[in-house]
Write a protein that holds these residues in place. Sequence first.
Motif, PDB file in Angstrom:
ATOM      1  N   MET A 120       0.837  -1.214   0.000  1.00 28.26           N
ATOM      2  CA  MET A 120       0.000   0.000   0.000  1.00 28.26           C
ATOM      3  C   MET A 120       0.866   1.257   0.000  1.00 28.26           C
ATOM      4  SD  MET A 120      -2.754  -0.944   2.903  1.00 28.26           S
ATOM      5  CE  MET A 120      -3.366   0.704   3.210  1.00 28.26           C
ATOM      6  N   LEU A 634      -6.647  17.360  -1.913  1.00 28.90           N
ATOM      7  CA  LEU A 634      -5.738  17.529  -0.789  1.00 28.90           C
ATOM      8  C   LEU A 634      -4.414  16.880  -1.149  1.00 28.90           C
ATOM      9  CD1 LEU A 634      -5.155  18.316   2.131  1.00 28.90           C
ATOM     10  CD2 LEU A 634      -6.090  16.118   2.834  1.00 28.90           C
ATOM     11  N   PHE A 637      -2.814  13.426   0.012  1.00 31.42           N
ATOM     12  CA  PHE A 637      -3.924  12.506   0.289  1.00 31.42           C
ATOM     13  C   PHE A 637      -4.963  12.670  -0.815  1.00 31.42           C
ATOM     14  CE2 PHE A 637      -2.038  13.001   4.489  1.00 31.42           C
ATOM     15  CZ  PHE A 637      -1.998  11.700   4.940  1.00 31.42           C
ATOM     16  N   THR A 638      -4.536  12.583  -2.054  1.00 32.40           N
ATOM     17  CA  THR A 638      -5.447  12.793  -3.177  1.00 32.40           C
ATOM     18  C   THR A 638      -6.346  11.565  -3.342  1.00 32.40           C
ATOM     19  OG1 THR A 638      -3.910  11.812  -4.733  1.00 32.40           O
ATOM     20  CG2 THR A 638      -3.709  14.179  -4.385  1.00 32.40           C
ATOM     21  N   ASP A 639      -7.420  11.758  -4.093  1.00 38.73           N
ATOM     22  CA  ASP A 639      -8.305  10.629  -4.396  1.00 38.73           C
ATOM     23  C   ASP A 639      -7.500   9.477  -4.992  1.00 38.73           C
ATOM     24  OD1 ASP A 639     -10.579  11.819  -3.493  1.00 38.73           O
ATOM     25  OD2 ASP A 639     -11.205  12.600  -5.444  1.00 38.73           O
ATOM     26  N   ASN A 640      -6.604   9.823  -5.917  1.00 37.13           N
ATOM     27  CA  ASN A 640      -5.805   8.792  -6.571  1.00 37.13           C
ATOM     28  C   ASN A 640      -4.997   7.987  -5.578  1.00 37.13           C
ATOM     29  OD1 ASN A 640      -6.646   9.405  -9.062  1.00 37.13           O
ATOM     30  ND2 ASN A 640      -4.858  10.629  -9.645  1.00 37.13           N
ATOM     31  N   ILE A 642      -5.517   7.563  -2.304  1.00 36.78           N
ATOM     32  CA  ILE A 642      -6.322   6.734  -1.396  1.00 36.78           C
ATOM     33  C   ILE A 642      -6.908   5.549  -2.150  1.00 36.78           C
ATOM     34  CG2 ILE A 642      -8.355   6.735   0.098  1.00 36.78           C
ATOM     35  CD1 ILE A 642      -7.661   9.780   0.554  1.00 36.78           C
ATOM     36  N   LEU A 643      -7.382   5.814  -3.365  1.00 42.23           N
ATOM     37  CA  LEU A 643      -7.934   4.716  -4.163  1.00 42.23           C
ATOM     38  C   LEU A 643      -6.857   3.701  -4.518  1.00 42.23           C
ATOM     39  CD1 LEU A 643     -10.440   6.652  -6.415  1.00 42.23           C
ATOM     40  CD2 LEU A 643     -10.977   5.004  -4.628  1.00 42.23           C
ATOM     41  N   ALA A 644      -5.633   4.173  -4.717  1.00 43.25           N
ATOM     42  CA  ALA A 644      -4.546   3.236  -5.002  1.00 43.25           C
ATOM     43  C   ALA A 644      -4.343   2.303  -3.818  1.00 43.25           C
ATOM     44  CB  ALA A 644      -3.260   4.009  -5.298  1.00 43.25           C
ATOM     45  N   GLU A 645      -4.445   2.863  -2.622  1.00 44.02           N
ATOM     46  CA  GLU A 645      -4.294   2.015  -1.435  1.00 44.02           C
ATOM     47  C   GLU A 645      -5.424   0.996  -1.357  1.00 44.02           C
ATOM     48  OE1 GLU A 645      -2.577   4.022   2.275  1.00 44.02           O
ATOM     49  OE2 GLU A 645      -3.417   5.719   1.185  1.00 44.02           O
ATOM     50  N   VAL A 646      -6.650   1.481  -1.613  1.00 44.64           N
ATOM     51  CA  VAL A 646      -7.814   0.584  -1.573  1.00 44.64           C
ATOM     52  C   VAL A 646      -7.655  -0.523  -2.619  1.00 44.64           C
ATOM     53  CG1 VAL A 646     -10.294   0.441  -2.005  1.00 44.64           C
ATOM     54  CG2 VAL A 646      -9.373   2.342  -0.667  1.00 44.64           C
ATOM     55  N   ASN A 647      -7.259  -0.120  -3.823  1.00 44.67           N
ATOM     56  CA  ASN A 647      -7.111  -1.110  -4.900  1.00 44.67           C
ATOM     57  C   ASN A 647      -6.042  -2.135  -4.567  1.00 44.67           C
ATOM     58  OD1 ASN A 647      -9.076   0.138  -6.332  1.00 44.67           O
ATOM     59  ND2 ASN A 647      -7.699   1.299  -7.662  1.00 44.67           N
TER      60      ASN A 647
ATOM     61  N   ILE B  12     -11.059  -3.318   5.470  1.00 47.66           N
ATOM     62  CA  ILE B  12     -10.309  -2.072   5.314  1.00 47.66           C
ATOM     63  C   ILE B  12     -10.790  -1.069   6.345  1.00 47.66           C
ATOM     64  CG2 ILE B  12      -9.720  -0.196   3.733  1.00 47.66           C
ATOM     65  CD1 ILE B  12     -10.127  -2.029   1.454  1.00 47.66           C
ATOM     66  N   VAL B  41      -6.007   2.364   6.379  1.00 47.18           N
ATOM     67  CA  VAL B  41      -5.623   3.468   5.498  1.00 47.18           C
ATOM     68  C   VAL B  41      -5.675   4.733   6.360  1.00 47.18           C
ATOM     69  CG1 VAL B  41      -6.231   4.837   3.477  1.00 47.18           C
ATOM     70  CG2 VAL B  41      -6.555   2.354   3.446  1.00 47.18           C
ATOM     71  N   ARG B  48     -12.295  13.711   5.251  1.00 48.70           N
ATOM     72  CA  ARG B  48     -11.641  13.508   3.952  1.00 48.70           C
ATOM     73  C   ARG B  48     -12.285  12.354   3.173  1.00 48.70           C
ATOM     74  NH1 ARG B  48     -10.699  12.809  -0.219  1.00 48.70           N
ATOM     75  NH2 ARG B  48      -8.812  12.642  -1.456  1.00 48.70           N
ATOM     76  N   PHE B  53     -15.181   5.964  -1.777  1.00 53.26           N
ATOM     77  CA  PHE B  53     -14.019   5.109  -1.470  1.00 53.26           C
ATOM     78  C   PHE B  53     -14.521   3.770  -0.917  1.00 53.26           C
ATOM     79  CE2 PHE B  53     -11.319   9.005  -0.036  1.00 53.26           C
ATOM     80  CZ  PHE B  53     -11.118   9.381  -1.345  1.00 53.26           C
ATOM     81  N   ASN B  60     -14.511  -3.801  -5.201  1.00 56.89           N
ATOM     82  CA  ASN B  60     -13.285  -4.528  -5.496  1.00 56.89           C
ATOM     83  C   ASN B  60     -13.155  -5.788  -4.650  1.00 56.89           C
ATOM     84  OD1 ASN B  60     -12.705  -2.592  -7.308  1.00 56.89           O
ATOM     85  ND2 ASN B  60     -10.969  -1.723  -6.223  1.00 56.89           N
ATOM     86  N   THR B 154     -12.321  10.600 -11.757  1.00 56.07           N
ATOM     87  CA  THR B 154     -11.493  11.239 -10.747  1.00 56.07           C
ATOM     88  C   THR B 154     -10.059  10.754 -10.860  1.00 56.07           C
ATOM     89  OG1 THR B 154     -13.416  11.018  -9.367  1.00 56.07           O
ATOM     90  CG2 THR B 154     -11.428  11.804  -8.307  1.00 56.07           C
ATOM     91  N   GLN B 155      -9.954   9.455 -11.053  1.00 52.55           N
ATOM     92  CA  GLN B 155      -8.608   8.884 -11.092  1.00 52.55           C
ATOM     93  C   GLN B 155      -7.849   9.339 -12.314  1.00 52.55           C
ATOM     94  OE1 GLN B 155      -9.018   4.564 -10.184  1.00 52.55           O
ATOM     95  NE2 GLN B 155      -7.122   5.000  -9.104  1.00 52.55           N
TER      96      GLN B 155
END
Lengths: 651, 157
Positions: A120, A634, A637-640, A642-647, B12, B41, B48, B53, B60, B154-155
């Motif tokens: 992560m 932010l 802590f961008t969306d990208n 955080i989503l990368a961590e989730v993914n 998570i 996380v 935030r 999310f 997923n 967004t990504q």
Amino acid sequence: MNIGVFVCHCGSNIAGTVDTEAVAKAALNFREVVFATDTMYACSEPGQAGIVDAIKTYDLDGVVVASCTPRMHEATFRRTLERAGLNKYMFEMANIREHVSWVGKDKEANTRKAEELVHMAVEKLRRNDYLEAGEFDINKRVMVIGGGVAGIQAALDCADGGLEVVLVEREPSIGGKMSKLDKTFPTVDCSSCILGPKMVDVAQHPNITLYTLSEVDSVKGFVGNFDVTVRRKAAYVDWDACTGCGECATKCPSKKTPDRFNEFIGTTTAINIPFPQAIPKKASINPEACIMLTKGKCGACAKACPTEAIRFDQQDELVTEQVGAIIAATGYDLFDFTKYGEYGGGRYPDVITSMQYERLLSASGPTEGHIKRPSDGTEPKDIVFIQCVGSRDKSIGRPYCSGFCCMYTAKQTILTKDHMPDSQSYVFYMDIRSPGKNYDEFTRRAMEEYGARYIRGRVSAIQPKNGRYLVKGADTLLGQQVEIEADLIVLAVGAEAAKGAGELAEKLRISYDPYGFFLEGHPKLKPVETNTAGIYLAGSCQGPKDIPSSVAQGDAAAAKVLALFSKDKLASDPQVSGVKLVRCIGCGKCESVCPFGAIEMIDFRGMPKASVVETVCQGCGVCTAACPQGAIQLRHFTDNQILAEVNTLCL
Amino acid sequence: MSVNEGKELRIIGFLCNWCSYAGADTAGVGRFAQPTDLRIVRLPCTGRINPLFIVRAFMNGADGVLVSGCHPRDCHYSEGNFYARRRLEVLKALLPVIGVDPGRFEYTWVSASEGQRWRSVVTSFTEQVHALGPMPGFKSGTSLDMCLCHMDQTQAL
């Protein structure tokens, strides 16, 4: 991007339950990881040198350290990166100690979890940006909230260091609990003789502005630039005109007003100066007791006042002060002794608290230093002290030790013998806790030289008997029941968080523990800092403390403020929000949710767009979650990210 | 831990840096043993959190999602957790609509000093998710594509 991964053993702290070598090996398979190793202590000098070497040898652009919590060493490793010439925000930490090795017993599961946490971190790091800190001006004034001994010490230290200080106190006078004490342990010196001069120093110091009878109403801003609104409560007396002559109090007909300063033993007048050494020495009216304010007639004080200072129509006043740092020194309250029904506190007049007893011992107290029973005014002969009243008792929600009760009880037995040589003191205790300098010697003196009889055990009941009291308890050392006839019973009440401490913590945005004491930044390494930059703690608001510790912490908090103010500008945290103008549709949602007013709407080529004031933004990310366009992000802590961590975790 | 005897599930946790992440640290320092299923996380604030999310996590294949922040009124950023509470409450009501058992999602408040509480939150939530078992797969072509679409936009930033 070249990423290096360092997996720390932390001695056996991590390596004991995580296969660190396997984690490092697994990390080599993650994208863009070119180097991975396990290391004994990553935070040690050789550990950090190893990181610097690897950055140079492998031309690393980013580093992941898997070790303890980032709340501990993120700053340490960021500095390591800077030393190696990397941008310090190209760093991520995987917490495999607090969140893995210390909470899981299964080595295989722990190792797998550690690998995933590293994965992560790597995926987040791949999306990190180079961030540069800006800088902003600081306002070198400090506010101290609470005028007890800790607050006084902190205020004087800051003022002597050349800072402008605003000292805010809730009561009409500063001095706090210490000003109510007769003598202090372990030296038995006079409390007001050592505190009094310091109080006078506060009053006379050119750098200190003193607001008594005042409370903090609201706090805005951030380190270096706080706006604090203080509510100055109506004293119903013009303090500029009042000379403290006390003429008003002699004429006040409302003589049965409960005396707060004397712990409600004895009475005072509705208009009064709380005690002879009060600072400021000004009169104030208790609006609940004043006949003029409650019934609309009287005015005896106004007629008596030689300077015409009485103002029955005075209102609360709000004052806003700009300061760069805040020291909270709001102290403690004493446990409500009536909660123990078996002791009869509140029902029997001669069952009193230790602080009430302290006022009876004091020459400036309601009995002028003569020990008298509240019920009939006679001198008591046998006095029973009961310790741990509101301390170390889970059943009433006070499992902690209040720390100073053993000592003040010993002091009170010594003073009792001095005042009345033919008296006898009995102390019911659970353990004697006297770990300070000269403390154990002091309690032993109370027993051996002053003949206080210490009985290890709890009291089960107190019953009135022929004008005296029968105290029934156990002596657990002898293993038998004891009964003592006493004239007076003194409850050694423990400390609890000051009333309103939670509300103040919320205004200051600092944390507090389940008992209401303010939480320090780190229990060992940041004892006077809080998690909110620019806000410091002194004295018992952080946990029960005796006078030496409170003074030491007041000094320490002042030192922290002076260190903070030794720079003219502070570096701003670049982990703040930024707007992608192309995507922004100017809806203003981010502006309306921002708790700090850090977003303003600007005109950009005739279109409304959001703009972040970076020095005001605190980096919470509420705006980022609110933006329907994903236009405000932010940083770090961008969306990208955080989503990368989730993914990483799910796919 | 008893819940761990079977297979580990994928849980998570989204935690705010100031209260709950620190509370989880406190639990670690206190050596309060917990099930190992949860991965955390770290975020600056629960404010935030974009509820999507959480949707993304479920899509997923996450078996459970836990959000934890500061107690209401005790937010480091004064009101972030109030925003979070509103958004997450709506999300919780929405989860059955998109086919996720709401028992797989929980939000809670744990302060920095509440290590013991963090242990009990993690343990009971893990048990709760284990009782529900692994997350069943999503069928493609459902209304969830909308969510994914937004996420991908967004990504793409």
